[in-house]
Design an enzyme around this catalytic site. Structure first.
Site, PDB file in Angstrom:
ATOM      1  N   ARG A  98       0.832  -1.206   0.000  1.00 34.07           N
ATOM      2  CA  ARG A  98       0.000   0.000   0.000  1.00 34.07           C
ATOM      3  C   ARG A  98       0.862   1.249   0.000  1.00 34.07           C
ATOM      4  O   ARG A  98       0.538   2.249  -0.653  1.00 34.07           O
ATOM      5  CB  ARG A  98      -0.941  -0.023   1.210  1.00 34.07           C
ATOM      6  N   GLY A 138      10.009  13.793  -1.305  1.00 34.09           N
ATOM      7  CA  GLY A 138      11.048  14.167  -0.353  1.00 34.09           C
ATOM      8  C   GLY A 138      10.668  15.356   0.498  1.00 34.09           C
ATOM      9  O   GLY A 138      10.911  16.514   0.105  1.00 34.09           O
ATOM     10  N   PRO A 142      16.218  14.200   8.329  1.00 34.17           N
ATOM     11  CA  PRO A 142      16.696  13.465   9.500  1.00 34.17           C
ATOM     12  C   PRO A 142      16.311  14.103  10.830  1.00 34.17           C
ATOM     13  O   PRO A 142      16.009  13.397  11.797  1.00 34.17           O
ATOM     14  CB  PRO A 142      18.216  13.450   9.304  1.00 34.17           C
ATOM     15  N   SER A 146       8.041  15.592  12.193  1.00 40.60           N
ATOM     16  CA  SER A 146       6.767  16.212  12.568  1.00 40.60           C
ATOM     17  C   SER A 146       6.792  17.731  12.439  1.00 40.60           C
ATOM     18  O   SER A 146       5.741  18.363  12.498  1.00 40.60           O
ATOM     19  CB  SER A 146       6.412  15.833  14.011  1.00 40.60           C
ATOM     20  N   LEU A 247       0.154  15.378   1.795  1.00 44.31           N
ATOM     21  CA  LEU A 247       0.103  14.456   2.930  1.00 44.31           C
ATOM     22  C   LEU A 247      -1.341  14.102   3.278  1.00 44.31           C
ATOM     23  O   LEU A 247      -1.621  12.960   3.676  1.00 44.31           O
ATOM     24  CB  LEU A 247       0.808  15.060   4.138  1.00 44.31           C
ATOM     25  N   ALA A 250      -2.370  11.264   1.121  1.00 47.80           N
ATOM     26  CA  ALA A 250      -1.795   9.989   1.538  1.00 47.80           C
ATOM     27  C   ALA A 250      -2.428   9.481   2.822  1.00 47.80           C
ATOM     28  O   ALA A 250      -2.660   8.283   2.986  1.00 47.80           O
ATOM     29  CB  ALA A 250      -0.283  10.138   1.704  1.00 47.80           C
ATOM     30  N   ARG A 251      -2.707  10.385   3.745  1.00 43.47           N
ATOM     31  CA  ARG A 251      -3.329   9.984   5.014  1.00 43.47           C
ATOM     32  C   ARG A 251      -4.699   9.363   4.788  1.00 43.47           C
ATOM     33  O   ARG A 251      -5.104   8.445   5.503  1.00 43.47           O
ATOM     34  CB  ARG A 251      -3.445  11.199   5.934  1.00 43.47           C
ATOM     35  N   GLN A 287     -14.381 -18.325  26.372  1.00 43.87           N
ATOM     36  CA  GLN A 287     -14.975 -17.000  26.475  1.00 43.87           C
ATOM     37  C   GLN A 287     -13.959 -15.881  26.285  1.00 43.87           C
ATOM     38  O   GLN A 287     -14.239 -14.875  25.617  1.00 43.87           O
ATOM     39  CB  GLN A 287     -15.687 -16.852  27.830  1.00 43.87           C
ATOM     40  N   GLU A 371       3.278   9.884   7.893  1.00 43.96           N
ATOM     41  CA  GLU A 371       2.157  10.761   7.502  1.00 43.96           C
ATOM     42  C   GLU A 371       1.507  11.402   8.718  1.00 43.96           C
ATOM     43  O   GLU A 371       0.294  11.621   8.757  1.00 43.96           O
ATOM     44  CB  GLU A 371       1.106   9.994   6.692  1.00 43.96           C
TER      45      GLU A 371
END
Length: 392
Positions: A98, A138, A142, A146, A247, A250-251, A287, A371
């Site tokens: 995916r 890209g 590094p 976030s 993004l 993609a999310r 159970q 993502e």
């Protein structure tokens, strides 16, 4: 002991009744592809840390899965729910599959389709839709995942050209890509650039020793004085709204995809529990086992209702970024919980590649992070609820 024919987990929520005939057909086509051509190899690919990305891209392209939700330029122009169901079936096989489709269609292709010039679209999109050319995206660096606003990759003007310096990390498809969509800081804000493979100063090397997404190409990009012509820039993107818009595309695929991994875990576990005997009884008859299966089915079903609802909102042009965050946060968090629960039912067998459960659990650790981490999406939802920014 009273027994009755079992029902499939999805039947508890009657999700199929919310889908069109075309959407069900697309789901079945992708499921058949995964069953017949991909699942027999996945354990080996994961164990060996490799994947035939180019061959897969061409196969996916032949079925119209690459950029299937985009209009024109050889793309399928299908609805958001159809795309989501394809993502679900691909991730039910493996998250790496995916990811290949998502990065190609919702990041690299979408960036060109949304922000590129007409010439850029005609040059790249038809062959990318066919899987003859592969793209990567890209953005992450590094030291800045976030916090993309802190990116250090720079692009400066030199006459009519642009010169790029910097590096990107954790880039899916990077070392096999024919073109990289690279985001860099300029004197005029963040801009996107198309960097063809083989451009002097541009290199990509694979990230090794991964314990997650092993059936996926993950790379580091290095840009050392990469000189590009003026027409390499994406003219429609200025500022972080460009990459963040990609993004969100993609999310959305992850909202469905993560449920595929969870559902594969649950289906595997139900079948295993029915056959495994303990204390002279099927494991499924206890159970506590049934509680684990029932709780997992409930979370997957609720996640599917959410995913389809968000898909319909997207098709109506009414889906907001906060709602995408709700979907990504909830469905990935619940999917990894389902995988971990299912592993406990399989016991020691659950940690082997004879069953897909531990592979899915390991992959979902990456999906939980990329993502947008769970923490970031939590704060996006918190900001929507309170109106207060809590990122800094």
């Amino acid at each position: 002991m009273t027994t009755r024919p079992p029902v499939h987990p999805s039947a508890l929520f009657a999700v199929d009744g919310l889908l069109t005939d075309e959407e069900r057909d697309i789901r079945q086509t992708v499921r058949r592809l995964c069953d017949d051509e991909l699942r027999p190899h996945l354990a080996d690919w994961f164990e060996e840390g490799r994947v035939p990305a180019r061959e897969l891209a061409r196969r996916f392209g032949s079925l119209g899965l690459l950029g299937m939700h985009l209009q024109g330029y050889g793309c399928g122009g299908l609805g958001a729910v159809a795309y989501g169901l394809a993502c679900l079936e691909l991730e039910a096989a493996d998250s790496g599959l995916r990811s290949l489709v998502s990065v190609q269609g919702s990041l690299a292709m979408y960036a060109i389709w949304k922000y590129g010039s007409e010439e850029q679209k005609r040059e790249w999109l038809p062959e990318m839709a066919a899987g003859e050319r592969i793209g990567c995206f890209g953005l992450t660096e590094p030291d800045f995942g976030s916090d993309p606003a802190g990116m250090r990759t720079r692009a400066r003007r030199d006459g009519a050209d642009w010169v790029l310096d910097g590096g990107k990390m954790w880039i899916t498809n990077g070392s096999v890509a024919d073109v990289a969509v690279v985001w860099a800081r300029t004197g005029d804000g963040v801009r996107g650039f198309l960097v063809p493979a083989g451009t002097p100063g541009f290199s990509a090397r694979d990230v090794g020793r991964k314990l997650s997404l092993r059936a996926s190409v993950t790379s580091e990009l290095v840009l050392d004085g990469v000189r590009l012509p003026a027409d390499a820039v994406l003219p429609g993107a200025r500022g972080l709204s460009g990459p963040l818009g990609c993004l969100n595309e993609a999310r959305f695929g992850i909202v469905f995809g993560a449920l595929g991994a969870a559902l594969d875990c649950l289906e595997t576990t139900i079948a295993y529990a029915a056959e495994r005997e303990i204390f002279g009884r099927p494991l499924a008859s206890f159970q506590l086992t049934q509680e684990k299966l029932a709780d997992s089915a409930l979370e997957i079903g609720k996640g599917m209702l959410l995913a389809v609802h968000l898909g319909r909102l997207k098709e109506a042009g009414a889906l907001t970024p906060e709602q995408v965050s709700v979907g990504k946060l909830n469905n990935v968090r619940e999917a990894i919980a389902v995988a971990r629960t299912c592993r406990t039912v399989l016991g020691a067998n659950g940690v082997t590649l004879e069953y897909p459960v531990m592979r899915h659990a390991a992959n979902l650790e990456s999906v939980l992070t990329y993502e947008g981490t769970s923490e970031v999406h939590t704060l996006v939802v918190g900001r929507a609820l309170t109106g207060v920014q809590a990122f800094q």
